[in-house]
Every structure is written in structure tokens, then in C-alpha cells.
Design a protein around this motif. Structure first.
Motif, PDB file in Angstrom:
ATOM      1  N   ARG A 533       1.516 -42.813  15.699  1.00 18.11           N
ATOM      2  CA  ARG A 533       1.138 -43.689  16.866  1.00 18.11           C
ATOM      3  C   ARG A 533       0.521 -43.322  18.046  1.00 18.11           C
ATOM      4  O   ARG A 533      -0.327 -43.901  18.723  1.00 18.11           O
ATOM      5  N   ARG A 534       0.365 -41.946  18.039  1.00 15.66           N
ATOM      6  CA  ARG A 534      -0.292 -41.190  19.116  1.00 15.66           C
ATOM      7  C   ARG A 534      -1.604 -41.627  19.000  1.00 15.66           C
ATOM      8  O   ARG A 534      -2.566 -41.638  19.701  1.00 15.66           O
ATOM      9  N   ALA A 535      -2.296 -41.055  17.621  1.00 15.86           N
ATOM     10  CA  ALA A 535      -3.509 -41.507  17.220  1.00 15.86           C
ATOM     11  C   ALA A 535      -4.265 -42.821  17.595  1.00 15.86           C
ATOM     12  O   ALA A 535      -4.952 -42.982  18.075  1.00 15.86           O
ATOM     13  N   LEU A 536      -3.044 -43.735  17.176  1.00 18.46           N
ATOM     14  CA  LEU A 536      -3.420 -44.962  17.372  1.00 18.46           C
ATOM     15  C   LEU A 536      -3.744 -45.291  18.883  1.00 18.46           C
ATOM     16  O   LEU A 536      -4.759 -46.188  19.176  1.00 18.46           O
ATOM     17  N   GLU A 537      -2.749 -44.929  19.682  1.00 16.54           N
ATOM     18  CA  GLU A 537      -2.806 -44.963  21.138  1.00 16.54           C
ATOM     19  C   GLU A 537      -4.015 -44.384  21.676  1.00 16.54           C
ATOM     20  O   GLU A 537      -4.760 -45.324  22.481  1.00 16.54           O
ATOM     21  N   VAL A 538      -4.153 -43.172  21.185  1.00 16.29           N
ATOM     22  CA  VAL A 538      -5.753 -42.773  21.760  1.00 16.29           C
ATOM     23  C   VAL A 538      -6.916 -43.332  21.426  1.00 16.29           C
ATOM     24  O   VAL A 538      -7.786 -43.532  22.220  1.00 16.29           O
ATOM     25  N   ALA A 539      -7.139 -43.785  20.299  1.00 16.83           N
ATOM     26  CA  ALA A 539      -8.138 -44.662  19.717  1.00 16.83           C
ATOM     27  C   ALA A 539      -8.234 -45.984  20.537  1.00 16.83           C
ATOM     28  O   ALA A 539      -9.250 -46.347  20.877  1.00 16.83           O
ATOM     29  N   ALA A 540      -7.056 -46.847  20.873  1.00 18.68           N
ATOM     30  CA  ALA A 540      -7.195 -47.916  21.555  1.00 18.68           C
ATOM     31  C   ALA A 540      -7.627 -47.688  22.855  1.00 18.68           C
ATOM     32  O   ALA A 540      -8.516 -48.398  23.644  1.00 18.68           O
ATOM     33  N   GLU A 541      -7.053 -46.670  23.247  1.00 13.90           N
ATOM     34  CA  GLU A 541      -7.538 -46.207  25.018  1.00 13.90           C
ATOM     35  C   GLU A 541      -9.021 -45.897  25.175  1.00 13.90           C
ATOM     36  O   GLU A 541      -9.524 -46.530  26.005  1.00 13.90           O
ATOM     37  N   LYS A 542      -9.383 -45.003  24.011  1.00 17.83           N
ATOM     38  CA  LYS A 542     -10.815 -44.426  24.293  1.00 17.83           C
ATOM     39  C   LYS A 542     -11.872 -45.782  24.063  1.00 17.83           C
ATOM     40  O   LYS A 542     -12.816 -45.922  24.419  1.00 17.83           O
ATOM     41  N   ALA A 543     -11.326 -46.702  22.986  1.00 14.23           N
ATOM     42  CA  ALA A 543     -12.167 -47.766  22.880  1.00 14.23           C
ATOM     43  C   ALA A 543     -11.976 -49.201  23.745  1.00 14.23           C
ATOM     44  O   ALA A 543     -12.805 -49.887  23.812  1.00 14.23           O
ATOM     45  N   GLY A 544     -11.178 -48.700  24.718  1.00 13.59           N
ATOM     46  CA  GLY A 544     -11.045 -49.953  25.825  1.00 13.59           C
ATOM     47  C   GLY A 544     -10.453 -50.903  25.059  1.00 13.59           C
ATOM     48  O   GLY A 544     -10.643 -52.333  25.517  1.00 13.59           O
ATOM     49  N   TRP A 545      -9.343 -50.936  24.297  1.00 12.65           N
ATOM     50  CA  TRP A 545      -8.747 -52.256  23.656  1.00 12.65           C
ATOM     51  C   TRP A 545      -8.223 -53.056  24.773  1.00 12.65           C
ATOM     52  O   TRP A 545      -7.490 -52.577  25.774  1.00 12.65           O
ATOM     53  N   GLY A 546      -8.393 -54.151  24.375  1.00 13.04           N
ATOM     54  CA  GLY A 546      -8.155 -55.259  25.328  1.00 13.04           C
ATOM     55  C   GLY A 546      -8.889 -55.646  26.562  1.00 13.04           C
ATOM     56  O   GLY A 546      -9.018 -56.715  27.029  1.00 13.04           O
ATOM     57  N   LYS A 547     -10.014 -54.742  26.431  1.00  9.10           N
ATOM     58  CA  LYS A 547     -11.054 -55.084  27.786  1.00  9.10           C
ATOM     59  C   LYS A 547     -11.805 -56.364  27.172  1.00  9.10           C
ATOM     60  O   LYS A 547     -12.000 -56.325  25.941  1.00  9.10           O
ATOM     61  N   PRO A 548     -12.438 -57.035  27.735  1.00 10.79           N
ATOM     62  CA  PRO A 548     -13.283 -58.285  27.463  1.00 10.79           C
ATOM     63  C   PRO A 548     -14.434 -57.718  26.773  1.00 10.79           C
ATOM     64  O   PRO A 548     -15.014 -56.627  26.812  1.00 10.79           O
ATOM     65  N   LEU A 549     -14.731 -58.434  25.663  1.00 10.77           N
ATOM     66  CA  LEU A 549     -16.119 -58.138  25.013  1.00 10.77           C
ATOM     67  C   LEU A 549     -17.041 -59.373  25.056  1.00 10.77           C
ATOM     68  O   LEU A 549     -16.626 -60.507  25.315  1.00 10.77           O
ATOM     69  N   PRO A 550     -18.274 -59.363  24.809  1.00 14.42           N
ATOM     70  CA  PRO A 550     -19.231 -60.031  24.787  1.00 14.42           C
ATOM     71  C   PRO A 550     -19.019 -61.217  23.588  1.00 14.42           C
ATOM     72  O   PRO A 550     -18.271 -60.849  22.747  1.00 14.42           O
ATOM     73  N   ALA A 551     -19.469 -62.376  23.922  1.00  9.75           N
ATOM     74  CA  ALA A 551     -18.966 -63.393  22.809  1.00  9.75           C
ATOM     75  C   ALA A 551     -19.490 -63.095  21.461  1.00  9.75           C
ATOM     76  O   ALA A 551     -20.574 -62.594  21.305  1.00  9.75           O
ATOM     77  N   HIS A 584     -21.388 -52.288  16.322  1.00  6.01           N
ATOM     78  CA  HIS A 584     -21.652 -51.932  17.522  1.00  6.01           C
ATOM     79  C   HIS A 584     -21.294 -50.519  18.039  1.00  6.01           C
ATOM     80  O   HIS A 584     -21.932 -49.756  18.745  1.00  6.01           O
ATOM     81  N   ARG A 585     -20.042 -50.240  17.553  1.00  4.29           N
ATOM     82  CA  ARG A 585     -19.227 -48.875  18.106  1.00  4.29           C
ATOM     83  C   ARG A 585     -18.162 -48.590  17.352  1.00  4.29           C
ATOM     84  O   ARG A 585     -17.320 -49.590  16.426  1.00  4.29           O
ATOM     85  N   ILE A 586     -17.955 -47.285  16.990  1.00  4.25           N
ATOM     86  CA  ILE A 586     -16.935 -46.765  16.140  1.00  4.25           C
ATOM     87  C   ILE A 586     -16.037 -45.799  17.076  1.00  4.25           C
ATOM     88  O   ILE A 586     -17.021 -44.664  17.374  1.00  4.25           O
ATOM     89  N   VAL A 587     -14.943 -45.776  17.203  1.00  4.08           N
ATOM     90  CA  VAL A 587     -14.241 -44.845  18.000  1.00  4.08           C
ATOM     91  C   VAL A 587     -12.956 -44.158  17.065  1.00  4.08           C
ATOM     92  O   VAL A 587     -12.276 -45.077  16.582  1.00  4.08           O
ATOM     93  N   ALA A 588     -12.982 -42.907  16.882  1.00  2.00           N
ATOM     94  CA  ALA A 588     -11.756 -42.420  15.815  1.00  2.00           C
ATOM     95  C   ALA A 588     -11.218 -41.451  16.833  1.00  2.00           C
ATOM     96  O   ALA A 588     -11.883 -40.734  17.550  1.00  2.00           O
ATOM     97  N   ALA A 589      -9.831 -41.285  16.511  1.00  3.09           N
ATOM     98  CA  ALA A 589      -8.904 -40.470  17.231  1.00  3.09           C
ATOM     99  C   ALA A 589      -8.097 -39.699  16.125  1.00  3.09           C
ATOM    100  O   ALA A 589      -7.725 -40.354  15.180  1.00  3.09           O
ATOM    101  N   VAL A 590      -8.235 -38.400  16.045  1.00  3.87           N
ATOM    102  CA  VAL A 590      -8.034 -37.639  15.212  1.00  3.87           C
ATOM    103  C   VAL A 590      -6.863 -36.467  15.416  1.00  3.87           C
ATOM    104  O   VAL A 590      -7.163 -35.894  16.575  1.00  3.87           O
ATOM    105  N   ASP A 591      -5.797 -36.463  15.032  1.00  2.00           N
ATOM    106  CA  ASP A 591      -4.911 -35.407  15.059  1.00  2.00           C
ATOM    107  C   ASP A 591      -4.652 -34.720  13.703  1.00  2.00           C
ATOM    108  O   ASP A 591      -3.924 -35.164  12.939  1.00  2.00           O
TER     109      ASP A 591
END
Lengths: 696, 156
Positions: A533-551, A584-591
Motif C-alpha cells: 500500500r505504501r508503494a502504491l501511495e508513493v507512486a500515486a503521489e509522485k505521479a500526481g495521481w488525480g491531477k488534470p492531464l491533457p486531453a 509520456h511518463r513512468i513513475v516507479a516506487a520501490v520498497d
């Protein structure tokens, strides 16, 4: 980590001196599969790795695992050197020669090298450090408490110093302490640092020796013509034209086919083209991909062997508010290491020496001994550098070729496979057919999860990693294992490589069916799995999950725990009109728990992502008339530099147990990418590789 | 069989092999220069890349006959002591993983820098996309080429 380690097991750390050579410390490393800490229970001294310090202060560490780019020839010495307080400049590494028992298992796989050795390598370094301190204290006639180790020297509180080289011989006469204090991670000077790999200089000037670079006196070159159909055998052959070619010395029949022996690799390749061989193609001569999928589909109509379950998924499904059904396909894929399979063997009347890029030197030795009828101690296997392994080099088919040819011709020989041989005679990742059925309740949370998987090979290869990490009250996984006549083996990240795709795509489907955010849906269901769950949260946070994206741009997420590490990845993608996927982008969070070398970690995560992306975007091995249809890199394509997306790797500071890093970066790639495609286009990819036609 | 004369890493060699023998196998099996690698045999992977009169070529599909009186540079001859700017940058960025493709990568990069002392990312893509790396060292290759270009003080 300051707790003393009990070393009542003086019988498993042994100290000795080699005449005038300083200190030799033998210690024990657990074999693959043996629980960490098992060393303490080892019944008797079983030395399987050595640390030596010579009188010049050079620390040499023998590594029994294979180097295939994952950095093991550097990471394992780093762990020892940290506790030893060694001067890193004076650390050397040597590759162990195969031995049936001395090292325990020498296989390199399962991302196991560091996690399987972590504790014992630290103990070994710490034990050597204490011996050196004891030697210095005795020399100075002082208490050990007045001495400390630092950067290859023992320093007295008064400021006087003795180097490890000066102390090594005396240290060898000291008693191994019965308890060891390991360093506090906050005092680490080597571990966690970005150190360059020890073998890098040899890889930029051509001096690094891979298997195919080995030259021994009197050596000839050979190439083996194999039956294009798996399991086929030679019925007859005509070698007259081949033998007439310049450079061709001999043509011999061996188990795997017809070997042309020559004075150069090229002459051997040419000789093969001049052969005429009649084959008995055997029972799989009619095999083809469509028939394989059809047989899987048929098999999936009945319930298979139960692999894992909780509650009663079948019952729970009947009361679900909503049912979701999907079929997922993972294709056969090849390893395609850059260095094709090869091996040098020198078989004499009573012994055999082998030089081979292998992940399994003991299996190579065992097979050679069996073929030759020699006792195991008459076979010596030298592990060279591996030009990629990825699981392919756990097999011994190519080393046995060399053993058989050398035996037949009575001379040392280098057998080199062509790229086509390598592509068409691999041990492929299993193709699997997956029937998924999910039920969600009125509140949207899953009430039932059924996964039926059909595939070839061993159970572990097909089923591994299929148990969802989520809190599912009712789930069931059942399997059918079907022989398809195609060799099946471990492919970097093994079962989770295809089951990660299936599980993490289907949970995404359930999230959308429940009209919930796929990240939040997972997060909620991972309440009992803090690390993932922590890895999931970190990846989402670093990737700006939920922030608007271009069309037109979509985000997808996936999280998989494998090989002792938790990795979550977020992909941002769009799909062009042609169906081409643009990442366009890959964000990885690793524990992965404690980090040995962050530079290596990033390289492995990035490399694992690229390796997986080639498979997901481009590759499939197909079968027609019992043969692999792909030949070379023109029809089995791998990602090129211009296609390499940007990867951001975030290392999660962690006190979790030490995990692997060579493989865990791969399993989230396919689902995170496909989930992003769904977010961008509304099209769900359930069959790999991704075909532009599916997205037009 | 006509002897063929060529210069390899500054040293003149005369070899007697079939004229259709690819340069790759002469380097590896006749001259013992194993730094140049075999990966595909059909100019699809670039592991065998060397310089022929300064141009990056695939030695697996270049016959020895085509090398007559020409000058070949392999990874072993790029510098006497691993001090070429690319080799230093490769070490600095710790580029290699398994390392098998790296000779080809470095030789292709050497040809690129000879014509484009300060290459753009696009020029790196164009010059390097034929050299495959299965370990995924591409981001570091790019970084190291930029580093080497900067160290050489190249102007774009």
C-alpha cells in the motif's frame, strides 16, 4: 540493527591463515529457498564463500552467484566491506568455480543473491573486523574497547594506527568472537552509496570475457543444426558438402542435432548451411498457435486443480450485485539475451573443464558428469560473465552441446548458437489463457474473485503470483497445466510477469465497474498489506495521481509484490490514431527494504521496465508446423533508444526485510500501461502484446 | 585464396580467409579481438559495430574483402588505456549492465561524436537506434554521450 548477533556457531565462521598470506575467513551463506537466519542452525561448518585479507590489505571476496548485469559482483562485496570497515579501493572480487556443496546453491535466480546473503555477509564482515581489532589490541597490549576500525585501519584511542595488511596474519590467530555487533545503518559508509560496479572498466574496453570470448589452446568452433520442430530427431544426414568447405574439420552427430566443427565460427556456420539433414519431426510437427489457444479454451471449460482460495468464491458470486467477466491472454515470449547461448568445453579422458555463461554452474557440472559418466569432482565449471541471463541461462541445453561435441572430437570446442538458434530453441515464458470472473457488492467492493489459468510448463511458472494481494473475502484460483511441446522456462520475474498483468488489470476492471477511482480502490483493499500500500501511495503521489492531464492522456496504476519487494508504477500514455501507444511518463516506487546500491537499484528498475515493455509492446513467439516462426531481431523486436520512455524511480526508505531488485520492477509494467490505455481511450487490453489494430 | 591486408587498431595485418568472411569473425576468431560481439549476424542489433575508415559499420555483414587496405578501429583500439572521453563517461555514469552490447554502443557513439561533437538528443536517437541493449541502459548511454561531448568541449 545494533543488536548483537549470536555467534555460538563458531563452527560456521572459521578463520585460518594461509602461510604468509594473511587472513582467510570462511563463512556460510544460505542456499536459495532456505530461510534467512538458517545459518545459525547449520549443523556443521559448511564453508561456501571466502573473505581473504592479504598482507597488503587487499580484501578479496569470492562470489558464487553469476554476474549478468544485475551487479552482484559489486553488491555482495559492498555488504561485507561495510561491516569490515574496509577501504573500498582495496576490495577485489573473484568468481567462484563450481563446487557441488561448498557454496550451497550457486544458482542465480529469483532475485535472491543479495537477500539470501545479506545477514551472513554482514556477519562475515563484522567477524573479520573484530578479529582485526583483537589483533591490534594484542599488538598494543591494550583492551579491544580502546580500538576501532575505520577505512582499512585499526585506530587506537591514542591515535596510533595499524593497517589491515599489517594485522592480517596476526588476526588469523585470534579467536572468532562469540557475539557480533553489526553496524547501525545510520553509520553505513558503503551500503546505500552510489558506488560504480567493479566490472565496469572491463566492459568499456573490450577486455571483459563473456562465454563466447573464451579461447583455450587447440580450441575449435562448432555450430549445431537442430531439428526446427521441438523434440524432433535426426533420421539421416549427408555431410559431404560441408566437410569439403575450407575450415570445416569434422561433422558429428550429437543428441541435439548435427554439429559442424571448424577452425572459425563463420566456417562452422557455413558448414551448417551445406548440410542435408532428414528429420523425424516427432509428435508436435503439426503444432500451431491457434491450436494451442483452442486447446486452452477447451480445457478452461472444466474446473482445474485448486491452487489457492479463501471463503467460497463460487457461492459468493451468485449473490453479487454485479458480475464482471474477462479473458486475458499472455503470449509465449523469448529471452533474447544479447549474447546468444554458447559454451566452451574441454573433455579429456578422465576430466572435463567448462567455461560457460550460466546461472546454474552446478547443473552444468551435473549434466556434464552424467553425459560423460565422470564423477562430479572431475568436472570443473568456470562461470564467465553472462551477456544477459533473464532466466534463459538456468538451462543446460547449450552447455551439454559443447560437452558432447568436445567428447566426440577429442578437442576443446566453443559451441556458439546463432541468433536464429537462440530465438527458436529457447525455454519460453508460458503462454496462458486466463478466465476471470469477479463479483462486486452493492457498495462496489469485491465479493468474489475467480481466476482459472491454463498454460504449459510447471505449476510455479503458470500459477506463480496469481494470488491477489487484496482483501478479498472469497477468491479461488484453479489451473490446468497443458503440455504443448514447447520448452517452457523462467523468464525474468517468472509467474508474476504474466499474472501481475492479469490480476492488476482485472482489479482495475472491478474498480471501474464499481465506479471508484482505481488507485483508491486498491488502496482500500490493501489495508492489510502495508508495504504494498505504501508503494502504491508513493507512486500515486509522485505521479500526481488525480491531477488534470491533457486531453487524450490517461494514467494507469499497478502494484505488485514479488521476490521480496513491493513495486508500484504509474504510466501516463496517449494513443495515436494509428493505434501506436505513446508513453509520456513512468513513475516507479520501490520498497526493497535496505538498499545496497541505489545506482544499481535504479538501473535494475529502469532495465526491468524496458525489458518488460519490449514484451508488452512488441513481442510474441508464435508456432506454426511445430516451429517457432520468429528468427531474429527483425521479427522479434526489442525497444530501441529512441523509444525509451522517461522513468522516474523513487526509493522508499524502509526498514522492511531485504528484498530482490532484479525482477520486481517488471510485473507492474504491463498492467499499469494497459490501465493507462484504458483511462486514455476506454479500450481494455486483455491480450498481449498490444496490437495497434486493437487501438485504432 | 588471396591474402587480404588491412589495418586494425593501427597495426597492419594480412589474413588468409575466404573473401566473403565477415570482418566480425576475422576480428574475433583470426585476430583474437573478442571485444567486438556477435549478436544477430544480419545487421539488426549493432553489437558488432566497429569503425571502418572512421565510419560506424556492422562488422557482421561487412566482408573482409571490403576491408582491403582499409583501417578498422575496434573497442580495443579506441584508446590505449580506456581514456577516450566516451570510455571515461561510460565509467562515470556506470552505463553497462551485462555489458555485451556496450562495445557496439561505444563505437557507434564514437562515430557520432566525430561528426557531431555536441549531438542533440535527436542526433543521438538517429545514430544509436540501431544498437540494441536488452538490459535497458539507454538513458545512461544518452547521459554518457552528452557527458563525453561536454568533456571534449565539443561545439554544436
Amino acid at each position: 540493527m545494533n543488536t548483537p548477533t549470536n555467534l555460538t556457531r563458531r563452527d560456521f565462521i572459521k578463520v585460518s591463515s594461509v602461510a604468509g598470506a594473511g587472513l582467510v575467513l570462511s563463512f556460510y551463506l544460505p542456499s536459495k529457498g532456505e530461510p534467512l537466519g538458517a545459518a545459525a542452525a547449520a549443523p556443521a561448518f559448511a564453508p561456501n564463500a571466502w573473505l581473504t585479507i592479504d598482507t597488503n590489505g587487499i580484501v578479496t571476496i569470492t562470489v558464487a552467484r553469476s554476474e549478468m548485469g544485475q551487479g552482484v559482483l559489486t553488491s555482495m562485496p559492498m555488504i561485507v566491506a561495510e561491516e569490515l570497515e574496509a577501504d573500498w579501493k582495496n576490495v577485489r572480487v573473484i568468481q567462484a568455480i563450481s563446487h557441488p556443496t561448498k557454496y550451497g546453491s550457486m544458482s542465480t535466480g529469483g532475485s535472491f543473491s543479495v537477500r539470501g546473503s545479506w545477514q551472513n555477509l554482514r556477519n562475515a564482515g563484522a567477524a573479520a573486523r573484530e578479529l582485526l581489532i583483537a589483533a591490534a589490541a594484542q599488538t598494543w597490549g591494550t583492551e579491544t574497547s580502546a580500538c576501532r576500525a575505520e577505512n582499512g585501519t585499526i585506530i587506537h584511542t591514542s591515535g596510533k594506527k595499524l593497517s589491515y595488511g599489517e594485522l592480517a596474519s596476526k588476526a588469523a590467530t585470534m579467536r572468532v568472537p562469540t557475539s557480533l555487533k553489526l553496524k547501525d545503518p545510520k553509520d553505513f559508509k558503503i551500503l546505500g552509496k552510489r558506488l560504480r560496479k567493479l566490472d565496469t572498466p572491463s566492459k568499456v574496453n573490450g577486455s571483459a570475457k563473456f562465454g563466447s570470448d573464451i579461447r583455450v589452446p587447440g580450441m575449435l568452433f562448432a555450430s549445431v543444426e537442430r531439428c526446427p520442430v521441438f523434440g524432433g530427431k535426426v533420421t539421416s544426414f549427408d555431410a559431404a558438402k560441408a566437410k569439403a568447405l575450407q575450415g570445416v574439420r569434422d561433422v558429428v552427430q550429437i543428441d541435439s542435432g548435427i554439429a559442424v566443427v571448424a577452425t572459425s565460427t563463420w566456417a562452422a556456420f557455413q558448414g551448417r548451411k551445406a548440410l542435408t539433414v532428414q528429420w523425424n519431426e516427432g509428435q508436435f510437427a503439426g503444432q500451431n498457435s491457434a491450436a494451442i489457444w483452442k486447446s486452452f479454451e477447451e480445457a478452461a471449460k472444466s474446473k482445474g486443480s485448486i491452487e489457492d482460495y479463501a471463503g467460497s468464491a463460487e457461492n459468493a458470486l451468485t449473490s453479487a450485485a454485479k458480475k464482471v467477466e474477462a479473458i486475458y491472454y499472455a503470449p509465449l515470449i523469448a529471452h533474447a539475451t544479447m549474447e546468444p547461448m554458447n559454451c566452451v568445453a574441454d573433455v579429456r579422458s578422465d576430466r572435463c573443464e567448462i567455461w560457460v555463461p550460466t546461472q546454474s554452474p552446478q547443473q552444468v557440472a551435473g549434466e556434464a558428469a552424467r553425459i560423460l559418466g565422470f564423477p562430479l569432482d572431475k568436472v570443473r565449471v568456470n562461470t564467465t560473465l553472462l551477456g544477459g541471463g533473464f532466466g534463459r541461462r538456468l538451462q543446460t541445453d547449450y552447455s551439454s552441446d559443447a560437452v558432447r561435441v568436445s567428447k566426440a572430437i577429442g578437442a576443446p570446442v566453443s559451441v556458439v548458437w546463432t541468433r536464429e538458434d537462440d530465438m527458436q530453441h529457447d525455454w519460453y515464458r508460458p503462454c496462458t489463457y486466463n478466465v476471470l470472473t469477479g463479483g462486486i457488492g452493492k457498495d462496489g467492493w469485491p465479493v468474489a474473485w475467480l481466476h482459472r489459468v491454463v498454460g504449459p510448463g510447471s505449476r510455479g511458472l503458470v500459477v506463480g503470483g496469481s494470488t491477489p494481494p487484496y482483501a478479498l473475502p472469497n477468491f479461488q484460483i484453479d489451473s490446468h497445466i497443458k503440455d504443448i511441446g514447447v520448452p517452457i522456462g523462467a523468464w525474468r520475474s517468472v509467474g508474476p510477469s504474466q499474472n501481475g498483468f492479469v490480476v492488476e488489470s482485472f482489479i482495475d476492471e472491478l474498480a471501474y465497474a464499481a465506479k471508484k477511482d482505481p488507485f483508491e480502490y486498491r488502496r482500500h483493499l490493501l489495508a492489510g498489506s502495508a508495504r504494498l500500500r505504501r508503494a502504491l501511495e508513493v507512486a500515486a503521489e509522485k505521479a500526481g495521481w488525480g491531477k488534470p492531464l491533457p486531453a487524450g492522456v490517461g494514467r494507469g496504476i499497478a502494484a505488485v509484490e514479488s521476490f521480496g519487494s513491493a513495486v508500484a508504477e504509474v504510466f501516463e500514455v496517449s494513443v495515436e490514431k494509428s493505434g501506436k501507444v505513446k508513453i509520456h511518463r513512468i513513475v516507479a516506487a520501490v520498497d526493497c527494504g535496505p538498499v545496497v546500491n541505489p545506482d544499481t537499484l535504479e538501473a535494475q528498475v529502469e532495465g526491468g521496465i524496458v525489458y518488460s515493455l519490449s514484451a508488452v509492446l512488441k513481442d510474441e513467439i508464435t508456432i506454426a508446423r511445430g516451429r517457432v516462426e520468429q528468427n531474429n531481431f527483425d521479427d522479434y523486436r526489442i525497444l530501441t533508444i529512441d523509444e525509451m520512455p522517461k522513468v522516474e524511480t523513487h526509493i522508499i526508505p524502509s526498514t522492511e526485510s531485504v528484498g530482490g531488485i532484479g525482477e520486481p520492477g517488471l510485473p507492474p509494467v504491463a498492467p499499469a500501461l494497459c490501465n493507462a490505455i484504458f483511462a486514455a481511450t476506454g479500450k481494455r487490453i486483455r491480450r498481449l502484446p498490444i496490437r495497434p489494430a486493437d487501438l485504432q | 585464396m588471396t591474402p587480404i591486408t588491412l589495418t586494425v587498431n593501427g597495426k597492419k595485418h594480412t589474413v588468409e580467409v575466404s573473401p566473403d568472411t565477415p570482418l566480425l569473425w576475422v576480428l574475433r576468431d583470426t585476430l583474437g579481438l573478442t571485444g567486438t560481439k556477435y549478436g544477430c549476424g544480419v545487421a539488426q542489433c549493432g553489437s558488432c559495430t566497429v569503425l571502418l575508415n572512421g565510419d560506424a559499420i556492422r562488422s557482421c555483414v561487412t566482408t573482409i574483402a571490403d576491408c582491403q587496405e582499409k583501417s578498422v578501429t575496434t573497442i580495443e583500439g579506441l584508446s590505449a588505456d580506456s581514456t577516450h572521453a566516451l570510455q571515461k563517461a561510460w565509467i562515470e555514469d556506470d552505463v553497462p549492465q551485462c555489458g555485451y552490447c556496450q562495445s557496439g554502443q561505444i563505437m557507434a557513439a564514437a562515430a557520432l561524436l566525430a561528426t557531431h561533437p555536441r549531438p542533440t538528443d535527436q542526433q543521438i536517437d538517429d545514430a544509436m537506434q540501431g544498437i540494441l541493449c536488452r538490459c535497458g541502459t539507454y538513458p545512461r548511454i544518452r547521459r554518457a554521450i552528452h557527458r563525453a561531448a561536454a568533456q571534449k568541449g565539443g561545439k554544436s
